[in-house]
Design a protein around this motif. Structure first.
Motif, PDB file in Angstrom:
ATOM      1  N   HIS A   1       7.968  -0.051   0.247  1.00 30.93           N
ATOM      2  CA  HIS A   1       6.529  -0.312   0.350  1.00 30.93           C
ATOM      3  C   HIS A   1       6.291  -1.076   1.645  1.00 30.93           C
ATOM      4  O   HIS A   1       6.923  -2.095   1.894  1.00 30.93           O
TER       5      HIS A   1
ATOM      6  N   LYS B   1       3.385  -2.874   4.125  1.00 24.29           N
ATOM      7  CA  LYS B   1       2.017  -3.376   4.291  1.00 24.29           C
ATOM      8  C   LYS B   1       1.895  -3.893   5.709  1.00 24.29           C
ATOM      9  O   LYS B   1       2.241  -5.038   6.005  1.00 24.29           O
TER      10      LYS B   1
ATOM     11  N   PRO C   1      -4.017   0.465   6.197  1.00 21.94           N
ATOM     12  CA  PRO C   1      -3.683   0.508   4.769  1.00 21.94           C
ATOM     13  C   PRO C   1      -2.170   0.493   4.524  1.00 21.94           C
ATOM     14  O   PRO C   1      -1.379   0.856   5.386  1.00 21.94           O
ATOM     15  N   ALA C   2      -1.786   0.097   3.323  1.00 18.33           N
ATOM     16  CA  ALA C   2      -0.374   0.083   2.934  1.00 18.33           C
ATOM     17  C   ALA C   2       0.099   1.517   2.707  1.00 18.33           C
ATOM     18  O   ALA C   2      -0.691   2.416   2.401  1.00 18.33           O
TER      19      ALA C   2
ATOM     20  N   ASN D   1       0.613   7.575   1.229  1.00 21.59           N
ATOM     21  CA  ASN D   1      -0.352   6.482   1.247  1.00 21.59           C
ATOM     22  C   ASN D   1      -0.228   5.724  -0.067  1.00 21.59           C
ATOM     23  O   ASN D   1       0.060   6.315  -1.105  1.00 21.59           O
ATOM     24  N   SER D   2      -0.420   4.438  -0.033  1.00 19.97           N
ATOM     25  CA  SER D   2      -0.288   3.620  -1.232  1.00 19.97           C
ATOM     26  C   SER D   2      -1.332   4.041  -2.268  1.00 19.97           C
ATOM     27  O   SER D   2      -2.492   4.254  -1.941  1.00 19.97           O
TER      28      SER D   2
END
Length: 188
Positions: A27, A29, A34-35, A55-56
């Motif tokens: 993950h 950030k 965006p994360a 995309n998260s």
């Protein structure tokens, strides 16, 4: 449906009609923007690694996989024949779907990954280590234990492996099925 927050190593997902196992994920950030989730996916049928960024929060189709034990019976022109250890049901698995197939011998137990809804076998894995007997190798010399030099040897399944110089024909060795490397000599 699962999201990128549900990712874990070993999870099986469906992308564009193909099944993939998640090998690793991260993950990210960034300070700006965006994360997202960076992943390495292994194709179930071909074994190739695919790097993909999601995309998260994206929804992904999770595939339910069950691990079942199967015992190897014999090989014929259709493939490798196995029997389920509890139900005694017999199935044929093609050699390309079995990891470490060159080290498979009669009676070995493999873990098969079975798609839960369709009951189809995706892949089969041998245990991480197997014990095999050396059927042919050049004779070793007394005192050849000081160096890490390896020589070619043939095991009872017909596979070629590299073993230390002191190993002789008739001895049993432990082999790593993932890469075919020598682990240790097995004493009875």
């Amino acid at each position: 449906m699962a999201t990128t927050a549900d990712f874990r190593n070993g999870m099986c997902i469906e992308l564009e009609g193909t099944y993939y196992f998640i090998v690793e994920f991260l993950h990210v950030k960034p300070g700006k923007g965006p994360a997202f989730v960076r992943t390495k996916l292994r194709n179930v049928t071909t074994g190739r690694i695919l790097e993909k960024t999601f995309n998260s929060g994206v929804k992904i189709e999770e595939v339910r996989i069950e691990r079942r034990p199967y015992q190897f019976l014999f090989k014929d022109d259709m493939g490798y024949n196995f029997m389920h250890c509890e139900t005694y049901e017999q199935v044929t698995i093609p050699g390309e779907s079995i990891e470490g197939v060159q080290f498979l011998k009669d009676g070995d137990i493999v873990e098969a990954m079975v798609h839960a809804q369709s009951e189809t076998i995706l892949t089969a894995e041998l245990p991480a280590h197997v014990v095999l007997e050396i059927t042919y190798t050049e004779p070793g010399l007394k005192g050849d234990t000081a160096t890490n030099t390896l020589k070619a040897a043939t095991v009872e399944t017909g596979a070629e492996v590299r073993v230390p110089l002191f190993i002789n024909t008739g001895e049993k060795v432990k082999i790593d099925t993932r890469d075919g490397s020598y682990v240790e000599r097995v004493r009875e």
